[in-house]
Design an enzyme around this catalytic site. Structure first.
Site, PDB file in Angstrom:
ATOM      1  CE  LYS A 182      12.986  18.648 -10.622  1.00  0.00           C
ATOM      2  NZ  LYS A 182      12.379  19.953 -10.440  1.00  0.00           N
ATOM      3  CE  LYS A 250       9.563  12.684  -6.300  1.00  0.00           C
ATOM      4  NZ  LYS A 250       9.592  13.329  -7.607  1.00  0.00           N
TER       5      LYS A 250
HETATM    6  P1  NAP Z   1       0.880  15.726  -7.365  1.00  0.00           P
HETATM    7  O1  NAP Z   1       0.066  16.961  -7.239  1.00  0.00           O
HETATM    8  O2  NAP Z   1       0.978  14.790  -6.215  1.00  0.00           O
HETATM    9  O3  NAP Z   1       0.342  14.939  -8.668  1.00  0.00           O
HETATM   10  C1  NAP Z   1       0.784  13.650  -8.982  1.00  0.00           C
HETATM   11  C2  NAP Z   1      -0.112  13.086 -10.060  1.00  0.00           C
HETATM   12  O4  NAP Z   1       0.335  11.783 -10.383  1.00  0.00           O
HETATM   13  C3  NAP Z   1      -1.582  12.939  -9.615  1.00  0.00           C
HETATM   14  O5  NAP Z   1      -2.411  13.223 -10.723  1.00  0.00           O
HETATM   15  C4  NAP Z   1      -1.661  11.467  -9.242  1.00  0.00           C
HETATM   16  O6  NAP Z   1      -2.948  10.924  -9.380  1.00  0.00           O
HETATM   17  C5  NAP Z   1      -0.734  10.844 -10.260  1.00  0.00           C
HETATM   18  N1  NAP Z   1      -0.179   9.560  -9.820  1.00  0.00           N
HETATM   19  C6  NAP Z   1       0.647   9.352  -8.781  1.00  0.00           C
HETATM   20  N2  NAP Z   1       0.941   8.039  -8.683  1.00  0.00           N
HETATM   21  C7  NAP Z   1       0.291   7.419  -9.681  1.00  0.00           C
HETATM   22  C8  NAP Z   1       0.198   6.072 -10.108  1.00  0.00           C
HETATM   23  N3  NAP Z   1       0.858   5.073  -9.485  1.00  0.00           N
HETATM   24  N4  NAP Z   1      -0.567   5.787 -11.165  1.00  0.00           N
HETATM   25  C9  NAP Z   1      -1.238   6.770 -11.799  1.00  0.00           C
HETATM   26  N5  NAP Z   1      -1.207   8.073 -11.444  1.00  0.00           N
HETATM   27  C10 NAP Z   1      -0.435   8.389 -10.400  1.00  0.00           C
HETATM   28  O7  NAP Z   1       2.399  16.073  -7.744  1.00  0.00           O
HETATM   29  P2  NAP Z   1       2.986  17.301  -8.576  1.00  0.00           P
HETATM   30  O8  NAP Z   1       3.379  18.382  -7.645  1.00  0.00           O
HETATM   31  O9  NAP Z   1       2.115  17.593  -9.734  1.00  0.00           O
HETATM   32  O10 NAP Z   1       4.370  16.637  -9.060  1.00  0.00           O
HETATM   33  C11 NAP Z   1       4.419  15.670 -10.104  1.00  0.00           C
HETATM   34  C12 NAP Z   1       5.891  15.359 -10.410  1.00  0.00           C
HETATM   35  O11 NAP Z   1       6.537  16.574 -10.808  1.00  0.00           O
HETATM   36  C13 NAP Z   1       6.688  14.836  -9.216  1.00  0.00           C
HETATM   37  O12 NAP Z   1       7.649  13.929  -9.655  1.00  0.00           O
HETATM   38  C14 NAP Z   1       7.361  16.100  -8.663  1.00  0.00           C
HETATM   39  O13 NAP Z   1       8.545  15.786  -7.959  1.00  0.00           O
HETATM   40  C15 NAP Z   1       7.651  16.837  -9.962  1.00  0.00           C
HETATM   41  N6  NAP Z   1       7.732  18.295  -9.851  1.00  0.00           N
HETATM   42  C16 NAP Z   1       6.858  19.008  -9.073  1.00  0.00           C
HETATM   43  C17 NAP Z   1       6.988  20.395  -9.003  1.00  0.00           C
HETATM   44  C18 NAP Z   1       6.074  21.243  -8.141  1.00  0.00           C
HETATM   45  O14 NAP Z   1       6.416  22.398  -7.860  1.00  0.00           O
HETATM   46  N7  NAP Z   1       4.915  20.743  -7.709  1.00  0.00           N
HETATM   47  C19 NAP Z   1       7.985  21.048  -9.729  1.00  0.00           C
HETATM   48  C20 NAP Z   1       8.826  20.310 -10.554  1.00  0.00           C
HETATM   49  C21 NAP Z   1       8.696  18.928 -10.599  1.00  0.00           C
HETATM   50  P3  NAP Z   1      -4.092  11.158  -8.250  1.00  0.00           P
HETATM   51  O15 NAP Z   1      -4.767  12.451  -8.654  1.00  0.00           O
HETATM   52  O16 NAP Z   1      -4.964   9.984  -8.362  1.00  0.00           O
HETATM   53  O17 NAP Z   1      -3.398  11.236  -6.926  1.00  0.00           O
END
Ligand code: NAP
Length: 306
Positions: A182, A250
């Site tokens: 990744k 990150k």
């Molecule tokens: P996001 O929208 O910021 O969602 C993150 C989720 O994690 C939210 O539900 C958040 O809860 C929860 N969370 C964060 N910290 C936490 C903690 N300490 N304890 C419990 N829950 C926690 O991010 P995302 O875009 O879905 O991305 C999630 C992961 O996938 C990341 O590592 C990102 O790098 C990876 N990713 C993202 C994409 C993309 O295109 N978006 C693609 C591939 C990989 P709250 O709702 O309370 O904030």
């Protein structure tokens, strides 16, 4: 390591899902559409009500999710977040039971993954690292690329879960290998993004319509996900997040730390990383990664679209 059955019945496993953000919400939905029963938990209410209305059960914390599940998927933010939900006081580890599998689909560092996997293994929990590529559209369509590290036998037993989420599923090797792959993905994504920004600024500064440039190069050797998906948003001035700047920063930090540990330097990655750090320092960490173009526009004294 002691061999335990992965789940009571892997043909009909009970699934848990933790982290209902941009990616987690559609992924959880696709698991339900594939017929899995799902128990969910999210730190905030966001997403919970929606999924419960669609048939998911809500748990009080990650421990309760683990107790009710054979396989728990996590999709949170970064290393401390995975540590919290996996190893914290009310974490998955406190709900450990025979056969429990934790699939972490968050993008985190390979080193941290191996450490978390070791701690979980001491409690009898098998962990797979299974980060994804394909963004929010891939999460919604169930067409993610999934790169998996961990024990191969556990991976094979969890294959039905991956097949509900993605179309390209690759076993990469032992614990941490999925995260290494990744990070390679993120190096390519980050440098592609910068290449698109440079091409747009060059095109506009030279007096040529950037949409014609994209039309031409999008069908040739320069085409990429960034050309097809990010560039149009840059021109439309649509900086809403599909993938957040803070998450790309990150990921590049994890890639550079991993390169450092391997005794190599990645000059291009360092440059893109610094530009994303600049955006974050300017308060734009929650914007989508297409906001990278703003750093070049400021330097060139133009805006590429609008
Ligand atoms: P996001 O929208 O910021 O969602 C993150 C989720 O994690 C939210 O539900 C958040 O809860 C929860 N969370 C964060 N910290 C936490 C903690 N300490 N304890 C419990 N829950 C926690 O991010 P995302 O875009 O879905 O991305 C999630 C992961 O996938 C990341 O590592 C990102 O790098 C990876 N990713 C993202 C994409 C993309 O295109 N978006 C693609 C591939 C990989 P709250 O709702 O309370 O904030």
């Amino acid at each position: 390591m002691e061999q335990v059955a992965v789940v009571g019945s892997m043909s009909d496993p009970r699934l848990g899902f933790i982290g209902l953000g941009i990616m987690g919400r559609p992924m959880a939905r696709n698991l339900m559409k594939a017929g899995f029963s799902l128990v969910v938990w999210n730190r905030s209410r966001a997403g919970i009500d929606e999924l419960v209305a669609e048939g998911a059960l809500e748990a009080a914390n990650p421990r309760a999710v683990a107790q009710a599940s054979d396989v728990v998927v996590t999709m949170v933010g970064d290393v401390p977040d995975v540590e919290d939900v996996a190893l914290g006081r009310d974490g998955i580890i406190s709900g450990a039971h025979s056969g429990l599998v934790h699939i972490d689909m968050t993008t985190i560092s390979p080193d941290a993954t191996r450490q978390i996997a070791e701690r979980l293994a001491e409690a009898g929990v098998r962990m797979l690292d299974a980060p994804v590529s394909g963004g929010e559209p891939g999460a919604i369509a169930g067409t993610l690329s999934i790169m998996v590290g961990g024990e191969e036998a556990v991976f094979e037993r969890c294959r039905p879960v991956f097949e509900a989420l993605g179309k390209k599923i690759v076993y990469c090797g032992p614990s941490g290998s999925g995260q290494v792959v990744k990070l390679c993905n993120q190096v390519v994504v980050g440098l592609n993004n910068l290449a698109v920004c440079e091409a747009l600024v060059l095109c506009v500064k030279s007096g040529v319509d950037p949409r014609r440039m994209l039309d031409a190069i999008g069908a040739g050797a320069a085409s990429s996900w960034a050309v097809l998906n990010l560039a149009p948003r840059m021109l439309d001035r649509d900086f809403r997040a599909g993938f957040k700047v803070e998450h790309q920063l990150k990921d590049l930090d994890h890639a550079l730390a991993t390169a450092n540990a391997a005794g190599i330097s990645l000059a291009g990655t360092e440059l893109v990383r610094d530009l994303f750090a600049l955006l974050t320092a300017e308060g734009l960490g929650e914007e989508g990664t297409q906001a990278l173009v703003k750093t070049l526009e400021a330097e060139a004294g133009i805006e590429v679209g609008g």
